[in-house]
Design an enzyme around this catalytic site. Structure first.
Site, PDB file in Angstrom:
ATOM      1  CG  ASP A 214      -0.271  -0.402   2.521  1.00 38.14           C
ATOM      2  OD1 ASP A 214       0.979  -0.399   2.579  1.00 38.14           O
ATOM      3  OD2 ASP A 214      -0.985  -0.711   3.477  1.00 38.14           O
TER       4      ASP A 214
ATOM      5  CG  ASN B 256      -8.447  -1.050  12.350  1.00 37.13           C
ATOM      6  OD1 ASN B 256      -7.482  -1.670  11.882  1.00 37.13           O
ATOM      7  ND2 ASN B 256      -8.999  -0.029  11.723  1.00 37.13           N
TER       8      ASN B 256
HETATM    9  C1  GLP Z   1      -0.134   0.443   8.483  1.00 34.38           C
HETATM   10  C2  GLP Z   1       0.017  -0.439   7.249  1.00 34.38           C
HETATM   11  C3  GLP Z   1      -0.211  -1.903   7.561  1.00 34.38           C
HETATM   12  C4  GLP Z   1       0.547  -2.300   8.817  1.00 34.38           C
HETATM   13  C5  GLP Z   1       0.024  -1.493   9.969  1.00 34.38           C
HETATM   14  C6  GLP Z   1       0.646  -1.861  11.310  1.00 34.38           C
HETATM   15  O1  GLP Z   1      -1.402   0.917   8.669  1.00 34.38           O
HETATM   16  N1  GLP Z   1      -0.867  -0.064   6.197  1.00 34.38           N
HETATM   17  O2  GLP Z   1       0.212  -2.678   6.451  1.00 34.38           O
HETATM   18  O3  GLP Z   1       0.364  -3.672   9.065  1.00 34.38           O
HETATM   19  O4  GLP Z   1       0.313  -0.128   9.690  1.00 34.38           O
HETATM   20  O5  GLP Z   1       1.847  -1.197  11.494  1.00 34.38           O
HETATM   21  P1  GLP Z   1       2.808  -1.363  12.744  1.00 34.38           P
HETATM   22  O6  GLP Z   1       3.603  -2.590  12.496  1.00 34.38           O
HETATM   23  O7  GLP Z   1       3.626  -0.114  12.751  1.00 34.38           O
HETATM   24  O8  GLP Z   1       1.953  -1.467  13.943  1.00 34.38           O
END
Ligand code: GLP
Length: 252
Positions: A79, A148
């Protein structure tokens, strides 16, 4: 449950629980190195987020030690925020350059991140999906999980059949990701994300979830009730998923 062991879990997903987040990342890293070694032209699906930082550190170290080469591989990131250029420090493109692309031998023309500045984001999403198909599909998709239960930017309510598309970020996600932005700078409202169907089409999926903040999302992802309320629960419909958690995310 004993640490570091593998548990057969609901349906076909398997959970590997490690004592620490560092060991969870090392486990994911070893798995990726194994797959790239077995198939040097592997098509990798890549994720961003703090949970993945140690995975990339491990992959870079393995590359520097001569244990793995990405020269014949290619990659597609999950993404990107709409409106952020790769030069923006909070963009996922900048994250990938800094933590992985600039440090290994993955060819730059074969490491793709959705273009957050595309004139027509819907068209960019369609082309991105097509490029994945043309590359032969994703062999190994690395995933994190949002607080979430989102995967990529597939927020609660996302359809299991959606392909790569423009998605609107939830308030919970924008607030969780605010930490990556400067004080007073707004988190973009939209992103281009691989859809749940794109993710489920990968031949293998590895999710890394660490820390207390992810405990509830992990529990709901593994719940018998598969529902768009927790998009990660759709992974239960995939035949080859490994969920790697630390003790905080997956308690005794
Ligand atoms: C973002 C990304 C996700 C990722 C999530 C969790 O929102 N779009 O792909 O899994 O963050 O990130 P973190 O590992 O920093 O908690």
């Amino acid at each position: 449950m004993a640490p570091g062991m593998t548990y057969p879990i609901l349906r076909r997903a398997k959970v590997v629980r490690t004592p620490t987040a560092r060991e969870a990342a090392e486990t994911a890293c070893r798995l990726i190195v194994e797959r790239v070694t077995a198939k040097p032209d592997l098509v990798l699906g890549l994720a961003t987020g703090r949970s993945q930082l140690d995975v990339y550190r491990g992959l870079v170290a393995a590359h520097r030690a001569g244990d793995v080469s990405f020269a014949r591989a290619c990659s597609f990131n999950l993404d990107e925020y709409i409106g952020l250029p790769p030069s923006h420090p909070a963009s996922f493109h900048a994250y990938m350059n800094k933590n992985f692309f600039d440090l290994v031998d993955l060819p730059s023309d074969r490491s793709r991140v959705p273009d957050g500045l595309a004139n027509d984001p819907n068209e960019e999403a369609r082309c991105y999906e097509m490029s994945i198909t043309e590359a032969g599909g994703i062999d190994l998709q690395l995933l994190g999980i949002g607080v979430n239960g989102h995967i990529g930017f597939n927020e609660p309510g996302s359809s299991e059949t959606a392909g790569t598309r423009v998605a609107t970020l939830s308030a919970a996600t924008r607030s969780a990701n605010q930490r990556d932005f400067a004080d007073g700078e707004a988190v973009p409202e939209q992103a281009i994300t691989m859809g749940i169907a794109t993710i489920l089409a990968a031949r293998e999926i590895v999710m890394v979830a660490t820390g207390l903040a992810k405990r509830d999302a992990v529990r709901r992802a593994l719940d018998r009730k598969v529902s768009s309320d927790c998009p990660a629960s759709f992974l239960q419909h995939h035949p080859f998923v490994t969920l790697i958690c630390d003790a905080e995310a997956f308690p005794d």
